[in-house]
Design a protein around this motif. Structure first.
Motif, PDB file in Angstrom:
ATOM      1  N   ALA A 158       0.832  -1.194   0.000  1.00  0.00           N
ATOM      2  CA  ALA A 158       0.000   0.000   0.000  1.00  0.00           C
ATOM      3  C   ALA A 158       0.872   1.251   0.000  1.00  0.00           C
ATOM      4  CB  ALA A 158      -0.916  -0.009   1.218  1.00  0.00           C
ATOM      5  N   GLU A 159       0.336   2.311  -0.638  1.00  0.00           N
ATOM      6  CA  GLU A 159       1.097   3.555  -0.759  1.00  0.00           C
ATOM      7  C   GLU A 159       0.817   4.445   0.448  1.00  0.00           C
ATOM      8  OE1 GLU A 159       0.200   5.554  -4.443  1.00  0.00           O
ATOM      9  OE2 GLU A 159       1.139   7.386  -3.760  1.00  0.00           O
TER      10      GLU A 159
ATOM     11  N   GLY B 227      16.882   3.044   7.447  1.00  0.00           N
ATOM     12  CA  GLY B 227      18.180   3.376   6.851  1.00  0.00           C
ATOM     13  C   GLY B 227      19.233   3.677   7.905  1.00  0.00           C
TER      14      GLY B 227
ATOM     15  N   GLY C 184      11.199   4.414   6.593  1.00  0.00           N
ATOM     16  CA  GLY C 184      12.387   4.313   5.748  1.00  0.00           C
ATOM     17  C   GLY C 184      13.591   5.009   6.366  1.00  0.00           C
ATOM     18  N   LEU C 185      13.368   6.206   6.955  1.00  0.00           N
ATOM     19  CA  LEU C 185      14.483   6.944   7.584  1.00  0.00           C
ATOM     20  C   LEU C 185      15.056   6.161   8.770  1.00  0.00           C
ATOM     21  CD1 LEU C 185      13.068  10.602   7.517  1.00  0.00           C
ATOM     22  CD2 LEU C 185      15.050   9.758   6.235  1.00  0.00           C
TER      23      LEU C 185
ATOM     24  N   ALA D  69      13.768   7.036   1.170  1.00  0.00           N
ATOM     25  CA  ALA D  69      13.926   7.444   2.573  1.00  0.00           C
ATOM     26  C   ALA D  69      14.986   6.599   3.265  1.00  0.00           C
ATOM     27  CB  ALA D  69      12.592   7.322   3.306  1.00  0.00           C
ATOM     28  N   MET D  70      15.019   5.316   2.934  1.00  0.00           N
ATOM     29  CA  MET D  70      16.008   4.412   3.533  1.00  0.00           C
ATOM     30  C   MET D  70      17.434   4.846   3.187  1.00  0.00           C
ATOM     31  SD  MET D  70      16.337   0.410   2.650  1.00  0.00           S
ATOM     32  CE  MET D  70      17.692   0.539   1.495  1.00  0.00           C
TER      33      MET D  70
ATOM     34  N   ASP E 110       5.967   5.268   4.980  1.00  0.00           N
ATOM     35  CA  ASP E 110       7.128   4.897   4.163  1.00  0.00           C
ATOM     36  C   ASP E 110       8.320   5.815   4.459  1.00  0.00           C
ATOM     37  OD1 ASP E 110       5.910   2.761   2.906  1.00  0.00           O
ATOM     38  OD2 ASP E 110       5.139   3.964   1.253  1.00  0.00           O
TER      39      ASP E 110
ATOM     40  N   PHE F 155       3.682   2.451 -10.791  1.00  0.00           N
ATOM     41  CA  PHE F 155       3.889   3.584 -11.697  1.00  0.00           C
ATOM     42  C   PHE F 155       3.173   3.420 -13.034  1.00  0.00           C
ATOM     43  CE2 PHE F 155       7.472   4.433  -8.798  1.00  0.00           C
ATOM     44  CZ  PHE F 155       7.191   5.765  -8.519  1.00  0.00           C
TER      45      PHE F 155
ATOM     46  N   VAL G 207       4.822   2.518  -6.094  1.00  0.00           N
ATOM     47  CA  VAL G 207       5.073   3.923  -5.748  1.00  0.00           C
ATOM     48  C   VAL G 207       5.506   4.034  -4.286  1.00  0.00           C
ATOM     49  CG1 VAL G 207       4.048   6.219  -5.593  1.00  0.00           C
ATOM     50  CG2 VAL G 207       3.393   4.688  -7.467  1.00  0.00           C
ATOM     51  N   GLY G 208       4.757   3.373  -3.375  1.00  0.00           N
ATOM     52  CA  GLY G 208       5.087   3.425  -1.951  1.00  0.00           C
ATOM     53  C   GLY G 208       6.486   2.877  -1.671  1.00  0.00           C
ATOM     54  N   SER G 209       6.845   1.783  -2.319  1.00  0.00           N
ATOM     55  CA  SER G 209       8.162   1.183  -2.098  1.00  0.00           C
ATOM     56  C   SER G 209       9.278   2.105  -2.572  1.00  0.00           C
ATOM     57  CB  SER G 209       8.271  -0.164  -2.818  1.00  0.00           C
ATOM     58  OG  SER G 209       7.407  -1.103  -2.218  1.00  0.00           O
ATOM     59  N   THR G 210       9.042   2.817  -3.670  1.00  0.00           N
ATOM     60  CA  THR G 210      10.050   3.750  -4.178  1.00  0.00           C
ATOM     61  C   THR G 210      10.303   4.855  -3.155  1.00  0.00           C
ATOM     62  OG1 THR G 210       9.256   3.281  -6.407  1.00  0.00           O
ATOM     63  CG2 THR G 210      10.660   5.216  -6.144  1.00  0.00           C
ATOM     64  N   VAL G 211       9.223   5.355  -2.533  1.00  0.00           N
ATOM     65  CA  VAL G 211       9.365   6.380  -1.490  1.00  0.00           C
ATOM     66  C   VAL G 211      10.136   5.790  -0.296  1.00  0.00           C
ATOM     67  CG1 VAL G 211       8.101   7.826   0.147  1.00  0.00           C
ATOM     68  CG2 VAL G 211       7.268   7.573  -2.196  1.00  0.00           C
ATOM     69  N   ALA G 212       9.774   4.577   0.103  1.00  0.00           N
ATOM     70  CA  ALA G 212      10.428   3.936   1.254  1.00  0.00           C
ATOM     71  C   ALA G 212      11.920   3.726   0.995  1.00  0.00           C
ATOM     72  CB  ALA G 212       9.750   2.603   1.575  1.00  0.00           C
ATOM     73  N   VAL G 213      12.282   3.295  -0.217  1.00  0.00           N
ATOM     74  CA  VAL G 213      13.693   3.044  -0.526  1.00  0.00           C
ATOM     75  C   VAL G 213      14.474   4.361  -0.568  1.00  0.00           C
ATOM     76  CG1 VAL G 213      15.295   2.191  -2.297  1.00  0.00           C
ATOM     77  CG2 VAL G 213      13.263   0.867  -1.712  1.00  0.00           C
TER      78      VAL G 213
ATOM     79  N   THR H 239      -0.691   1.442  -5.493  1.00  0.00           N
ATOM     80  CA  THR H 239      -0.377   1.990  -6.813  1.00  0.00           C
ATOM     81  C   THR H 239       0.973   1.527  -7.338  1.00  0.00           C
ATOM     82  OG1 THR H 239      -0.778   3.954  -5.488  1.00  0.00           O
ATOM     83  CG2 THR H 239      -1.099   4.154  -7.859  1.00  0.00           C
TER      84      THR H 239
END
Lengths: 206, 146
Positions: free
Chosen positions: A73-74, A87, A83-84, B130-131, A79, A145, B122-128, A143
């Motif tokens: 899910a987006e 990382g 993600g921060l 940020a990572m 995220d 792309f 799309v969500g995974s691209t944002v997460a990566v 979603t």
């Protein structure tokens, strides 16, 4: 699929994955930390190669109707925040959740502490999850792309793979992997070792 | 295995919650915990997968004859100390942050990174993104140059 056969399949797939992580050197803390300090590009290359390979395989399997996609899910806020933190943890651990296990297998003792810390982190999230979900969002569209572009998934996946191949060729030209392996193939490149490597790489024509 | 994509971080939830549910059965009243501990193919396939990663890396290392110090030499330079206790304490905290973040984002390097990007999510691209941003900031602000 029964739980038992799923476990047997999982172990078999894990062994293949563990071999690949060990051979590609991306389980080495020197490779991970070096990537995050932008002095070593082995991790990015292995990662992008795996993404490109996965995209081609999925383009074929999904395009011919063998598998459905399972995108997440987006949830943009989750995220970004997650993600921060993830990382930061990856850099300080010198590992990600999967490669922590590869480090344990390869004999790194600090990885046991990463694993235990990770179990506590997962536990803390489990207890906090009912409080966090209202803040970070529970559901969102899954979603991809190509939904925006109005083209089939396989076409977008093959385009991504093609772009990644070009990026990888350029990266390898700019930063040949042999110069970044280190004397012990652990991505450890201090100034002494670096001078040794530049002498060695002079023997390999680019 | 078509019902799930590759991932590693949710297996930490399965194992941690399964162990702690013995001491605190109330934990399983939280749907998230109960869902991850349930004896399903998806949950325990992933636990088996990460266990297999350790076996695979061990075999690969043995077959190549390589040997590793208990702690990678880069940590002495990155932390400015050779103290194993300091490295172990940092590793524990790093593991905690890593899994907390991965569960908030609902995926790690395998789930969002490999499976998510390959699926053009799309969500995974944002997460990566940020990572890598978090990782690069931490590596340059908190660690010394290796």
């Amino acid at each position: 699929m029964s739980v038992l056969s799923a476990v047997v399949t999982g172990i078999a797939m894990g062994i293949v994955f563990g071999f690949a992580l060990e051979k590609s050197r991306v389980f080495e803390p020197g490779v991970i930390v070096g990537q995050m300090q932008l002095s070593n590009f082995i991790m990015l290359k292995v990662f992008l190669t795996a993404v490109a390979t996965g995209a081609v395989v999925l383009a074929a399997l999904n395009g011919f109707g063998y598998v459905k996609l399972q995108p997440k899910a987006e949830l943009i806020a989750a995220d970004i925040v997650g993600g921060l933190l993830l990382g930061t943890g990856i850099t300080l651990a010198g590992a990600c959740p999967g490669t922590t296990l590869a480090q344990i297998g390869a004999g790194y003792r600090d990885a046991l502490f990463t694993l235990i810390g990770g179990l506590f982190g997962a536990l803390a999230y489990s207890y906090a999850q009912p409080l966090l979900v209202p803040v970070l969002g529970a559901s969102a569209p899954k979603t991809i792309f190509t939904d925006y572009a109005g083209i089939p998934y396989w076409m977008g996946a093959l385009a991504l793979a093609a772009v990644l191949v070009i990026v990888l060729v350029i990266l390898e030209r700019l930063r040949p992997y042999r110069g970044e392996l280190g004397r012990d193939f652990d991505g450890s490149l201090n100034s002494e070792e670096r001078s040794t490597i530049s002498v060695q790489s002079a023997r390999w024509p680019a | 295995m078509a019902e799930t994509a590759l991932g590693a971080s949710s297996s930490y939830v399965t194992v941690a919650d399964w162990i702690v549910s013995w001491a605190d059965p109330q934990l399983l009243k939280i749907d998230y915990a109960a869902k991850h501990v349930a004896l399903t193919a998806k949950n325990w396939w992933q636990v088996a997968l990460v266990g297999g990663i350790a076996i695979g890396a061990f075999l690969s290392m043995k077959l190549s004859g390589a040997r590793r110090a208990a702690i990678s030499p880069i940590w002495k330079r990155a932390l400015g100390t050779a103290s194993p206790m300091k490295r172990y304490a940092l590793a524990f905290n790093a593991g905690f942050l890593m899994l907390l973040g991965a569960r908030i984002a609902d995926g790690c390097t395998s789930g969002h990174g490999l499976s998510g990007l390959a699926q053009l999510s799309v969500g995974s691209t944002v997460a990566v993104a940020a990572m890598f941003a978090g990782g690069i900031l931490a590596a340059n602000l908190l660690l010394r140059r290796i």
